[in-house]
Write an enzyme that holds these catalytic residues in place. Structure first.
Site, PDB file in Angstrom:
ATOM      1  N   SER A 273       0.847  -1.188   0.000  1.00  0.00           N
ATOM      2  CA  SER A 273       0.000   0.000   0.000  1.00  0.00           C
ATOM      3  C   SER A 273       0.887   1.243   0.000  1.00  0.00           C
ATOM      4  CB  SER A 273      -0.897   0.005   1.238  1.00  0.00           C
ATOM      5  OG  SER A 273      -0.094   0.254   2.380  1.00  0.00           O
ATOM      6  N   LYS A 274       0.222   2.380  -0.015  1.00  0.00           N
ATOM      7  CA  LYS A 274       0.937   3.669  -0.031  1.00  0.00           C
ATOM      8  C   LYS A 274       1.931   3.785   1.110  1.00  0.00           C
ATOM      9  CE  LYS A 274      -1.755   7.094  -2.390  1.00  0.00           C
ATOM     10  NZ  LYS A 274      -3.208   7.133  -2.407  1.00  0.00           N
ATOM     11  N   ARG A 275       1.538   3.231   2.251  1.00  0.00           N
ATOM     12  CA  ARG A 275       2.404   3.404   3.422  1.00  0.00           C
ATOM     13  C   ARG A 275       3.746   2.699   3.263  1.00  0.00           C
ATOM     14  NH1 ARG A 275       1.865  -0.874   7.068  1.00  0.00           N
ATOM     15  NH2 ARG A 275       0.222  -2.007   5.989  1.00  0.00           N
TER      16      ARG A 275
ATOM     17  N   GLY B  19       5.430   3.115   0.603  1.00  0.00           N
ATOM     18  CA  GLY B  19       6.153   3.910  -0.384  1.00  0.00           C
ATOM     19  C   GLY B  19       5.714   3.601  -1.808  1.00  0.00           C
TER      20      GLY B  19
END
Ligand code: GLU
Length: 488
Positions: A255-257, A259
């Site tokens: 996911s975005k978290r 990176g």
């Protein structure tokens, strides 16, 4: 081993930008096609008008173009199996829907969403997996007529034979056992007549003569349904290969978290397409357990689905940074500068016509050639060469204050610099070290203070080379200016 003529497709929905996972799927399809001298097709799955947009469509095209994953058939390229945007293929789907309805392979279902939900609720309450109970599967024509007269709009359901053999051999996962009795009669067209994903996907794969469907593992539950539709329409289903999911370093779904972002954001940050492609290729595929660097051309030669792993592939942004650095180091100083220009120009570091600034920026960047990881870092790495008013960060200020002898010492260093007849890195280093020794001061402390005075920072290129490039006049000025720190 691959017997049929290879035709593969990448089938993104333009409901968002192209992300790492999608790009990896596109790359694997592309490499498989090129390796087997087959055809790589781009098919745009834009049947959901509420969520699809032209903006996302263009952005996906731009991202694939940036990665140089050139498609042989598809939007813009054309091809004899087109159109390649599903929104333009409605007539084809309608024809197959009609066929299936005529043959009894599909039936109208008048159950309302409320009824369906209520039944699902009851099934859940008794611990059953919620599924369609087949109520409309065999409605007598008169009953159908009656319901239609009431103004109820039916959806169309696929009549799934619970005894059908839908087990398939996945090229990556091996045999995937399916019990058709676990599946229900799924919707293939909504009450407004629009066909659903599983139906259009099966129709297009058959209609476009797709030989291999290579896609993310998240689609594995769709596969038996698509096989069933394909067979009901009289086609031989494609061979399937489900590639492993991408995971973050903590092994949870990417996911975005972690990176992960849109492919074009990596472009903006100054990653090279050649490094990005190399990085993507290793997300789930390996050549052996050692070699990691491959050009696209090499990948086309060596890629095979046999070496795609079953287990999830970890996306590690630090590895991407490292790999980008490796590719940047292959450039000459001139190439590095030219590739960095699109970042240096908007940052105001260099303009078109300014030869002196260009030469300085090129040389300044060359000093960081060993360390630079992305082209987007270039303006930051060189900007202190160009600013007249150096600002000292906190650690740099501390290094200035820690210089034994303070103001006087700094002035002496400035004088020494001003007096050097030959302002080279070697000459400078020699005299600075000699001065430090003469004063009984550690050379490290002098060097740290000088770096702080010249750049405002505590890290950067080798100090003496950096100073030589800045030039005597600037260096002396900056050293003198830094004496003000002691008076604060
Ligand atoms: N449009 C689907 C997706 O973006 C395609 C799935 C497939 O490749 O069949 O996930």
């Amino acid at each position: 081993m691959i017997k049929k003529a290879v035709r593969v497709r990448f089938a993104p929905a333009p409901t968002g930008h192209l992300h790492v996972g999608g790009a990896r799927t596109a790359l694997f399809n592309y490499l498989f096609a090129r390796h087997h001298k087959g055809v790589f097709i781009l098919r745009v799955e834009d049947t959901d008008p509420a969520r699809s947009s032209e903006e996302y469509y263009s952005s996906i095209i731009d991202a694939l173009t940036w990665l140089e994953l050139e498609w042989d058939e598809g939007p813009e390229a054309g091809g004899k199996y087109g159109p390649y945007r599903q929104s333009e293929r409605r007539a084809i789907y309608d024809e197959y829907l009609h066929k299936l309805k005529q043959s009894g392979g599909a039936y109208e279902c008048f159950c309302t969403p409320e009824e369906l939900e209520e039944r699902r609720e009851r099934m859940r309450a008794t611990g059953e997996a919620p599924r369609y109970n087949g109520r409309c599967a065999d409605l007598p024509p008169a009953e159908r007529e009656r319901l239609a007269q009431q103004g109820l709009k039916p959806c169309l359901r696929f009549r799934l034979d619970p005894k059908a053999d839908l087990t398939f051999d996945d090229l990556i996962r091996g045999r995937v056992e399916i019990d058709a009795a676990d599946l229900d009669d799924f919707v293939i067209a909504r009450p407004d007549g629009s066909p659903t994903y599983n139906f259009v996907c099966a129709v297009d794969d058959a209609n476009m003569a797709i030989s291999h469907v290579i896609r993310g593992e998240d689609h594995i539950s769709n596969t038996p349904r698509q096989i069933a539709v394909s067979r009901a329409l009289g086609f031989e289903p494609a061979t399937f290969a489900h590639v492993p999911l991408l995971l973050g370093p903590d092994k949870s779904r990417l996911s975005k978290r972690h990176g992960a972002k849109a492919v074009l954001e990596y472009k903006e940050e100054g990653y090279l397409p050649e490094a990005f492609v190399n990085f993507l290729a290793l997300l789930g595929w390996s050549y052996d357990d050692e070699r990691e660097l491959f050009t696209l051309k090499e990948l086309k030669k060596v890629f095979s689905l046999e070496r795609v792993a079953k287990k999830g592939a970890v996306f590690d942004v630090d590895k991407l940074r490292w790999m980008n650095g490796v590719y940047l180091r292959k450039f000459s100083a001139e190439e590095l500068f030219e590739r960095a220009r699109p970042w240096l120009e908007p940052a105001g570091i260099v303009g078109m016509e300014d030869d002196e600034r260009v030469a300085l920026a090129r040389a300044a960047l060359a000093l960081e050639h060993d360390k630079v990881k992305t082209l987007g870092e270039a303006p930051y790495l060189v900007e202190f060469f160009f600013t007249e008013e150096i600002e000292y960060d906190d650690r740099a200020t501390k290094n200035l204050l820690k210089l034994p002898g303070g103001v006087d010492m700094l002035r002496d260093v400035a004088e020494l610099c001003a007096a050097l007849p030959d302002f080279t890195a070697e000459a400078l280093e020699k005299s600075v070290r000699a001065l430090a020794e003469e004063r009984g001061v550690s050379a490290g402390k002098v060097i740290h203070a000088m770096r702080a005075a010249l750049s405002g920072r505590t890290t950067g290129p080798s100090l003496f080379e950096m100073a030589a490039l800045m030039g005597q006049e600037r260096v002396v000025k900056r050293l003198m200016k830094a004496t003000s720190v002691y008076k604060r």
